[in-house]
Structures are given as structure tokens and as C-alpha cells.
Design an enzyme around this catalytic site. Structure first.
Site, PDB file in Angstrom:
ATOM      1  CE  LYS A 107      29.742  41.707  44.788  1.00 44.02           C
ATOM      2  NZ  LYS A 107      29.188  40.513  44.646  1.00 44.02           N
TER       3      LYS A 107
ATOM      4  NE  ARG B 112      25.770  35.230  36.164  1.00 47.21           N
ATOM      5  CZ  ARG B 112      25.302  34.453  37.008  1.00 47.21           C
ATOM      6  NH1 ARG B 112      24.081  33.729  36.956  1.00 47.21           N
ATOM      7  NH2 ARG B 112      25.924  34.284  38.334  1.00 47.21           N
TER       8      ARG B 112
HETATM    9  N1  BES Z   1      31.959  38.906  41.525  1.00 52.04           N
HETATM   10  C1  BES Z   1      30.986  38.213  42.169  1.00 52.04           C
HETATM   11  C2  BES Z   1      31.370  36.914  42.537  1.00 52.04           C
HETATM   12  C3  BES Z   1      32.190  36.607  43.773  1.00 52.04           C
HETATM   13  C4  BES Z   1      32.065  36.579  44.981  1.00 52.04           C
HETATM   14  C5  BES Z   1      33.981  36.612  43.533  1.00 52.04           C
HETATM   15  C6  BES Z   1      32.883  36.389  45.957  1.00 52.04           C
HETATM   16  C7  BES Z   1      34.623  36.608  44.446  1.00 52.04           C
HETATM   17  C8  BES Z   1      34.218  36.626  45.864  1.00 52.04           C
HETATM   18  C9  BES Z   1      29.965  38.069  41.193  1.00 52.04           C
HETATM   19  O1  BES Z   1      29.820  39.111  40.152  1.00 52.04           O
HETATM   20  C10 BES Z   1      28.744  37.980  42.018  1.00 52.04           C
HETATM   21  O2  BES Z   1      28.425  39.233  42.354  1.00 52.04           O
HETATM   22  N2  BES Z   1      28.053  36.825  42.041  1.00 52.04           N
HETATM   23  C11 BES Z   1      26.648  36.830  42.323  1.00 52.04           C
HETATM   24  C12 BES Z   1      25.837  36.047  41.624  1.00 52.04           C
HETATM   25  C13 BES Z   1      24.301  36.250  41.755  1.00 52.04           C
HETATM   26  C14 BES Z   1      23.809  37.516  42.089  1.00 52.04           C
HETATM   27  C15 BES Z   1      23.524  35.437  41.097  1.00 52.04           C
HETATM   28  C16 BES Z   1      26.816  35.866  43.691  1.00 52.04           C
HETATM   29  O3  BES Z   1      27.842  35.018  43.824  1.00 52.04           O
HETATM   30  O4  BES Z   1      26.179  36.306  44.559  1.00 52.04           O
HETATM   31 MN    MN Z   2      28.652  40.735  40.942  1.00 52.02          MN
END
Ligand code: BES
Ligand code: MN
Ligand code: ZN
Length: 507
Positions: free
Chosen positions: A288, A362
Site C-alpha cells: 500500500k 478474502r
Molecule cells: N483492508 C483493505 C481494505 C480497506 C481499505 C479497509 C480502506 C479499510 C479502509 C483490504 O485488504 C484491501 O486492501 N483491499 C483492496 C482490494 C483490492 C486489492 C482488490 C482495496 O480495497 O484496494
Molecule cells: Mn489489503
């Protein structure tokens, strides 16, 4: 310190009060000098004059604090606007607004006056018990803010002594035991929410998967619940390929936590509540960006919601069976981390092509669902901070839902309405499912940006084995940038009360 929360004036009546709270409606102020006093003639006059000048309109959640200067046996009166025909959410918000004033005044011993109008309103509408519960929750939850860790540790402001005190003739007619039951439920529900918030606010260097398991064990021990904590070796025996892959990049090993609540041994029905427990989500190899990453300490908000709910359920002891499952891991990049292109074999035997290691929730939840099913769950609800996309769709205003069963969704939605927590269902068209097809495996773990909350949800649903299932994406609702109503900045503990309502009402 625990708060004493009661209904009616107690015998040791001459206790010193720091403040009283009085809900007041526009209608009441428009009446002018009515035969019914509000609190005290001179104070009433002062309030009416503010009203006449438009300085206090008695709008919902509007607060006016008046110092009594000896005219009343409490230092301050907190007037809170209240609209007739009020709902549980309205009462929870009004109580939360009052609570913030109590904090400013450092007022710990308080009476919340129940005007006759409110009692009649409540009795005719949402019911006394629900009204009492909503007021209790609003007061307590609004004050439960994140406690910073500092060298000079200060204590969080807490209420000491609260009484809900009926006014006028309605008092005699009103059912004390209904008020008391509602208060008791409100106290219990608030404890569950507070547990969820406290866990979620813990920093990642404190709350590792093992530590989360420790907290779950404590909870199970305190409430005499059966618990399994599956370590990485046992997880390997049980072929939990999703959980192990996500956890393998970290020195802090993953855990699968399973708590059993058996309220009805004669029933074949068992709820499976599965909560995402990523104790920190860096994104892994698909790292991230730095900005805001610290908020990923809240990526176990789903796990916290399930634990908070189990705590309340264990106290209320409904005649239902529940299996709570928390797959927990730390998603880190490292030389041994899982990576894009890896193909995983999940606990269910399905294979998954990893296209993005940041879509880790997931993967652990898939094994979580399988774990719940192998232990007898017959209907499944998962709660997860799953996607940033749900923030794009719904902001922080509602939890997003995906389901394979409209009847089960209706139960969850009804429960959320009773709890005052918004849930919005997203369409699960089969076209979305096609987006997670893979050339290398049964599924891939990301369907791309568009419809991300739905494809993420449907990935999890693939592992429900056809059982009724509802997925709740709390990425937007479990953590707030600034406080609102009864929810503080940071962790909100959202879905604890919805899950409790869901389980407890199915007896
Ligand atoms: N934990 C994150 C989602 C999230 C984002 C929670 C902002 C709280 C605040 C999750 O694991 C994630 O990173 N999701 C990705 C999925 C994508 C790579 C398909 C996302 O939302 O970017
Ligand atoms: Mn994630
Ligand atoms: Zn995550």
C-alpha cells in the site's frame, strides 16, 4: 470503575448531582407558560427567552447548557432538542449529544429527566424497553473514545451515577421494569461495542494474531465458552492455504480462532459468524502507499465485531447455537511473503491465483467460512474491512452487503434497523462473478477496481458451499476520521449490536 445506571430517584435522594439532562421539544417551548413546568420557573423562563430569540430552537441534537446558580439541586442543566415521534436512533443521538456536554462539564453524577411527552411517545412508538436501551447506549457509547498511550497517563472521562427519572403523571403509569430491562440491555450492548472498539484501536505492534487469540481466550474463559486456537502447524494439517499464505510473510504467525456458543443443543441450526482479523495490512508485496497506512491497524474490525457480539450473546444466553470464527494474520512483505502469481490451495480444496496480495482479507475469510462449515455452521455471516471500494460507493454512511440469500439478508437488515446501524445491499449479478475467473486456478483473488466490493464479496461467497450467507463490508463504517453521534473518531465497533440483534431475536 463501573457506572451505576438506574431508573427512578433513589432513596438516598439528596445526593449531589453534577448535572441534569432534560430533553425538550419545540412544541413544549411554543406553549409559553404552560401548566407543566420544564424544570424550574426561572430556568424555564431563561430557556424560553433563548427560544424566543432563536438562540435555542430545540432542533434534534441541539444542546443548551444553563448554569442553575443555586436555583436547582444540580450545577448545570443540559437541554437537548428532541423531536416528537422520536425513534431509537433519535434517542441514541440525543443522549450522545448530552453525553458530550457532560464530558465538557466533567459531570459524573447525573439525572436524565424523562418528560411525560417522551414517555408517552416511547410507549406508543418504539416501546419503553427500546427507549431505555437507546438512551443508555447513547450516553455510554458517545463517551468511549480512544485512550492514547502516554507517559503521563490520563483517565478517560466516565460517568459514575446515572438515573433516568420520569417527570409528571406518566411516571406512575410507566412500567419501571421495562425501563430497567432496557437499561440492563443497553449496558450489556455497550460493553460489547466497547470491547470491539478497544481491540480495534490497539496498535499493530501490540495486537498481533497471537495477541488477538489471547484476547479471545480471555473472553472465552470469562464466559465459559469452548475455544480452539489453531496455530500455524495445525492450520497446515487442516490445509488452510489462504490463511497460511497471507500470514507467511510475517514473523508473527497466523491463527484461526474458533469459539463455540451452544445455547440449543437440540437444534441442528448453527450460526457461523466470521470476522476478518488482519492485525495489520501493509498490502504485502502489493504494498500500500504510505499515506494513511497507519489506519490499517483497524483491519481486524470484523474480528472485533464478532468478539464483541459473542461477549453480549454469552451474557444474554439465547437458545441458539453460534460458532464464531476469526482468521487472523499480519499481511507483510518479506522474502518469504506470498506473491502475485502464486496459486494457493484453500482449505476447501479450491485453488486461487493471487493477483494482488493486498486482497488478503478474502483469502483468510475463505478458510474462515470453511472452518465454520466443518464445525457445523448452517448459515453464515461474515464481517470484514474488505474493500476501499465500499468507501467509494457508500462513504462512511453504510455498511455494504453482498448475499446469496435474500431471506437471510432480510433478517440481517431487520436486525441492523433495530440496532440503528445502516446496511446497504449491493447487487450480486452473475456477471460480477465472471470477473474473478482465473486461467490458472478456480478463482483469482481480485476482479479489479470496478465493482470491487461486489467481486470481493462474491469471492468469499464462493466458499459458502451453497449455505445461506451474508457478507458485510465495514471498511467505511468501522473507523471514522471524526466523531459523529454515539461513534467516536477511530474505531466504532460497528456491527456488534446488529449481530447481537440478529442472534438474540432468532430464539
Ligand atoms: N483492508 C483493505 C481494505 C480497506 C481499505 C479497509 C480502506 C479499510 C479502509 C483490504 O485488504 C484491501 O486492501 N483491499 C483492496 C482490494 C483490492 C486489492 C482488490 C482495496 O480495497 O484496494
Ligand atoms: Mn489489503
Ligand atoms: Zn485488508
Amino acid at each position: 470503575m463501573t457506572v451505576r445506571f438506574t431508573y427512578g430517584v433513589r432513596s438516598e435522594a439528596n445526593q449531589s448531582l453534577d448535572a441534569i439532562i432534560r430533553f425538550v421539544s419545540r412544541e413544549e417551548l411554543e406553549q409559553g407558560e404552560a401548566d407543566q413546568p420544564i424544570v424550574q420557573p426561572q430556568i424555564d423562563e431563561a430557556l424560553r427567552s433563548l427560544f424566543a430569540k432563536g438562540l435555542f430552537k430545540a432542533d434534534a441534537e441541539q444542546v443548551k447548557v444553563i448554569a442553575t446558580l443555586g436555583l436547582y439541586p444540580a450545577a448545570h442543566i443540559i437541554f437537548v432538542g428532541y423531536e416528537q415521534g422520536v425513534t431509537a436512533t433519535g434517542l441514541r443521538l440525543a443522549a450522545a449529544a448530552a453525553a458530550k456536554s457532560l464530558k465538557q462539564l466533567q459531570a459524573q453524577s447525573v439525572h436524565l429527566l424523562l418528560p411525560e411527552l417522551l414517555i408517552k411517545d416511547a410507549a406508543a412508538g418504539l416501546g419503553i424497553e427500546h427507549a431505555a436501551q437507546a438512551l443508555t447506549e447513547g450516553l455510554l457509547l458517545a463517551l468511549h473514545v480512544r485512550q492514547p498511550l502516554k507517559r503521563e497517563q490520563s483517565e478517560r472521562f466516565e460517568l459514575k451515577d446515572v438515573a433516568l427519572v420520569p417527570q409528571g403523571d406518566a411516571a406512575a403509569a410507566s412500567d419501571a421494569s421495562a425501563w430497567e430491562h432496557g437499561i440492563a440491555k443497553g449496558l450489556l450492548y455497550a460493553e460489547g461495542v466497547k470491547l470491539a472498539r478497544d481491540l480495534t484501536n490497539l496498535p499493530g505492534n501490540d495486537l498481533t494474531p497471537e495477541r488477538l487469540a489471547y484476547h479471545a481466550e480471555e473472553l472465552a474463559r470469562e464466559h465459559d465458552l469452548e475455544i480452539e486456537v489453531i496455530d500455524e502447524w495445525s492450520a497446515a494439517d487442516q490445509r488452510m492455504g489462504g490463511l497460511l499464505a497471507v500470514g507467511q510473510g510475517s514473523v508473527n504467525p497466523p491463527r484461526m480462532i474458533v469459539i463455540h456458543y451452544k445455547g440449543d443443543p437440540n437444534s441442528n441450526e448453527t450460526w457461523g459468524l466470521i470476522g476478518k482479523g488482519i492485525t495489520f495490512d501493509t498490502g504485502g508485496i502489493s504494498l500500500k502507499r504510505a499515506e494513511g497506512m497507519q489506519e490499517m491497524i483497524s483491519d481486524m474490525g470484523g474480528a472485533a465485531a464478532v468478539l464483541g457480539a459473542i461477549r453480549v450473546i454469552a451474557e444474554l444466553k439465547p437458545a441458539v447455537n453460534v460458532i464464531a470464527v476469526i482468521p487472523t494474520a499480519e499481511n507483510m512483505p518479506s522474502d518469504r511473503a506470498f506473491k502475485p502469481g502464486d496459486v494457493l490451495t484453500m482449505m476447501s480444496g479450491h485453488t486461487v491465483e493471487v493477483v494482488n496480495t493486498d486482497a488478503e482479507g478474502r483469502l483468510v475469510l475463505a478458510d474462515g467460512l470453511t472452518t465454520a462449515i466443518t464445525r457445523g455452521a448452517t448459515k453464515l455471516v461474515d464481517v470484514a474491512t474488505l474493500t476501499g471500494a465500499v468507501l467509494v460507493a457508500l462513504g462512511s454512511e453504510a455498511t455494504g452487503a453482498v448475499t446469496n440469500n435474500d431471506a437471510l439478508f432480510k433478517q440481517v437488515h431487520d436486525a441492523s434497523e433495530r440496532a440503528g446501524e445502516r446496511i446497504w445491499q449491493l447487487p450480486a449479478y452473475s456477471e460480477f462473478k465472471k470477473k474473478i475467473k482465473s486461467d490458472a486456478a478456480d478463482l483469482k483473488n481480485s476482479g479489479g477496481r470496478y465493482g470491487g466490493t461486489i467481486t470481493g464479496g462474491l469471492f468469499i461467497g464462493h466458499f459458502a458451499e451453497g449455505l445461506p450467507w451474508v457478507h458485510l463490508d465495514i471498511a467505511g463504517t468501522s473507523w471514522l476520521e471524526s466523531s459523529r453521534g454515539w461513534e467516536p473518531k477511530g474505531a466504532t465497533g460497528v456491527m456488534v449490536r446488529t449481530l447481537v440483534e440478529l442472534i438474540v431475536h432468532q430464539e
